[in-house]
Design a protein around this motif. Sequence first.
Motif, mmCIF file in Angstrom:
data_model
loop_
_atom_site.group_PDB
_atom_site.id
_atom_site.type_symbol
_atom_site.label_atom_id
_atom_site.label_comp_id
_atom_site.label_asym_id
_atom_site.label_seq_id
_atom_site.Cartn_x
_atom_site.Cartn_y
_atom_site.Cartn_z
ATOM 1 N N UNK A 1 -12.365 -2.232 -1.081
ATOM 2 C CA UNK A 1 -12.617 -2.622 0.442
ATOM 3 C C UNK A 1 -11.197 -2.178 1.143
ATOM 4 N N UNK A 2 -11.469 -1.840 2.379
ATOM 5 C CA UNK A 2 -10.268 -1.415 3.234
ATOM 6 C C UNK A 2 -8.978 -2.152 3.171
ATOM 7 N N UNK A 3 -9.281 -3.523 3.185
ATOM 8 C CA UNK A 3 -8.119 -4.433 3.248
ATOM 9 C C UNK A 3 -7.069 -4.329 1.778
ATOM 10 N N UNK A 4 -7.804 -4.055 0.831
ATOM 11 C CA UNK A 4 -7.247 -3.921 -0.385
ATOM 12 C C UNK A 4 -6.370 -2.672 -0.537
ATOM 13 N N UNK A 5 -7.041 -1.708 -0.266
ATOM 14 C CA UNK A 5 -6.728 -0.288 -0.210
ATOM 15 C C UNK A 5 -5.171 -0.433 0.879
ATOM 16 N N UNK A 6 -5.237 -0.990 1.983
ATOM 17 C CA UNK A 6 -4.041 -1.353 2.487
ATOM 18 C C UNK A 6 -2.964 -1.897 1.969
ATOM 19 N N UNK B 1 2.260 -1.824 -1.190
ATOM 20 C CA UNK B 1 2.915 -1.923 -2.420
ATOM 21 C C UNK B 1 3.623 -0.905 -2.912
ATOM 22 N N UNK B 2 2.918 0.502 -3.076
ATOM 23 C CA UNK B 2 3.286 1.740 -3.626
ATOM 24 C C UNK B 2 4.467 2.156 -2.780
ATOM 25 N N UNK C 1 8.749 -0.751 -4.116
ATOM 26 C CA UNK C 1 8.293 0.341 -4.909
ATOM 27 C C UNK C 1 8.799 1.532 -5.274
ATOM 28 N N UNK C 2 9.403 2.231 -4.165
ATOM 29 C CA UNK C 2 9.904 3.364 -4.231
ATOM 30 C C UNK C 2 11.345 3.402 -4.884
ATOM 31 N N UNK C 3 11.994 2.257 -4.868
ATOM 32 C CA UNK C 3 13.429 2.138 -5.462
ATOM 33 C C UNK C 3 12.995 2.244 -6.959
ATOM 34 N N UNK C 4 12.021 1.491 -7.282
ATOM 35 C CA UNK C 4 11.745 1.421 -8.846
ATOM 36 C C UNK C 4 11.453 2.837 -9.383
ATOM 37 N N UNK D 1 0.636 3.852 -10.166
ATOM 38 C CA UNK D 1 -0.911 3.748 -9.783
ATOM 39 C C UNK D 1 -1.708 3.328 -11.001
ATOM 40 N N UNK D 2 -1.361 3.796 -12.233
ATOM 41 C CA UNK D 2 -2.214 3.191 -13.502
ATOM 42 C C UNK D 2 -1.771 1.814 -13.823
ATOM 43 N N UNK D 3 -0.502 1.598 -13.494
ATOM 44 C CA UNK D 3 -0.206 0.035 -13.848
ATOM 45 C C UNK D 3 -0.916 -0.720 -12.794
ATOM 46 N N UNK D 4 -0.995 -0.433 -11.357
ATOM 47 C CA UNK D 4 -1.531 -1.079 -10.516
ATOM 48 C C UNK D 4 -2.966 -1.291 -10.904
#
Length: 243
Positions: free
Chosen positions: A83-88, A93-94, A99-102, A163-166
């Motif tokens: 759903x849209x909420x989960x995608x947001x 998170x990414x 996330x970007x520093x990782x 993305x694979x980890x998520x």
Amino acid sequence: MTSRLLTPTELRLDEAMLAELLGIRFKNLGHLTVALTHRSYLHENPSDKPDVVVSNERFEFLGDAILQFVVADMLIKHFPDAPEGQLTALRALMVSTTGLAMVAEGIGLARFVRASRGEGTLDGRGRLRILAGTVEAIVAAVYTDGGMRGARAVIRRLLEPRLAEIALELQSANVKGRLQELVQATNGHTPKYVVVTRDGPVHAERFGVEVRIGDDILGYGEGTGKRAAEQAAARDALASLDR
């Protein structure tokens, strides 16, 4: 992070090494120079030609927008039923600072970043902000140099492992939800998770968990951490119910 003024030869070597690491062939390595230059570096090393070397702030702004779009597209394709909420939430998170520093730490980006002595020795949140901003700036540099195809390629190269980890994390989290839906549809009860064993050092404590309905044990699982053990128990219960 480096704080001293680099010679042109050192700059070219650094940039060529990073470009190879990213799998990108720049038409103009000057774009990458800008992406790697934090504003504090220019304050500490003022140039006689300020129009030649600028900070990466404008690239950060552009890179953030490109990342938001490309990551949204990646998520839509990877999770067609989400759903849209989960995608947001997943996109946030990414592309978050953490996330970007990782991602930056994963490719050893810090060694290429040019910042002042004070900024270069930062740890904690300050370091994360600089590294995340540099990732955004690199995306913008690739886009400016070669267009959207190159930007999309470098984003995928950097973020697809995450993305694979998520995807795996979501799959594990959904196990408990699926079990609860199945049990409630069958008898109206909610599964209960009970810790039955617990051992090991604090930093790597191992749990054994049973999932129960009343006095009936539906499944058992073990894991490092209570959550992992509960997910293992839910998977075991689902496997038993499917037999």
